[in-house]
Design a protein around this motif. Structure first.
Motif, PDB file in Angstrom:
ATOM      1  N   SER A 165      -4.319  -4.145  -5.212  1.00 44.37           N
ATOM      2  CA  SER A 165      -5.224  -5.297  -5.321  1.00 44.37           C
ATOM      3  C   SER A 165      -6.292  -5.062  -6.373  1.00 44.37           C
ATOM      4  O   SER A 165      -6.626  -5.964  -7.140  1.00 44.37           O
TER       5      SER A 165
ATOM      6  N   GLU B 295      -6.571  -9.215  -0.178  1.00 41.57           N
ATOM      7  CA  GLU B 295      -5.263  -8.738   0.250  1.00 41.57           C
ATOM      8  C   GLU B 295      -4.299  -8.759  -0.921  1.00 41.57           C
ATOM      9  O   GLU B 295      -4.373  -9.617  -1.796  1.00 41.57           O
TER      10      GLU B 295
ATOM     11  N   ASN C  79      -0.577  -4.939   5.056  1.00 39.55           N
ATOM     12  CA  ASN C  79      -1.734  -5.239   4.205  1.00 39.55           C
ATOM     13  C   ASN C  79      -3.029  -4.784   4.870  1.00 39.55           C
ATOM     14  O   ASN C  79      -3.127  -4.717   6.099  1.00 39.55           O
TER      15      ASN C  79
END
Length: 151
Positions: A31, A60, A68
């Protein structure tokens, strides 16, 4: 540079800065590489000789599964003992706080730039804005003078 806390330099007077590593999950790193992070409300604390990053938002991972990560979970920061002791002493005085200024990658590792800071009052903010504007005007005048001199 992945994320930067621009309000921090406006709202706080920076006393000292530190570079800390961050303990992250795999999807958090992915991310961050996508640039999905925000330090808008983030702060750091020292608890039992460990430094923790709180309220930092790392979105996320878009291609993640049920594994996640939580976007605003508390993350451990990696500093050596001397730095942690120095930070803890500085936070003992009234009016000081520990804030993250930026998240970035260095040699493949995610790092956080932390700052020991004191809050600015309204007149301090106005003073720093006026100083910055005066410096800008001086630079513009100098550039215009140099430009005229060449022609």
């Amino acid at each position: 540079m992945v994320a930067q806390n621009r309000r921090a330099r406006h709202d706080y007077a920076i006393v000292d800065t530190f570079e800390a590593g961050v303990v992250l999950a795999g999807t958090e790193v992915k991310s961050l590489r996508e640039g999905r992070a925000s330090l808008a409300d983030a702060f750091a604390t020292v608890d039992d000789g460990e430094v923790w990053l709180r309220a930092a938002h790392i979105g996320e991972y878009s291609h993640g599964t049920w594994t996640n990560h939580a976007a605003r979970r508390t993350r451990k920061l990696l500093l050596n003992r001397k730095e942690i002791a120095k930070i803890d002493r500085a936070l003992g005085s009234a009016g000081t706080t520990l804030i993250p200024l930026a998240i970035y990658f260095s040699n493949g590792y995610a790092k956080v730039e932390l700052a020991i800071a004191t809050g600015k009052r309204e007149f301090d903010k106005r003073e720093s804005i006026a100083k910055r504007d005066a410096e800008r005007e001086a630079q513009r005048a100098l550039a215009a003078r140099n430009k005229r001199g060449r022609g």
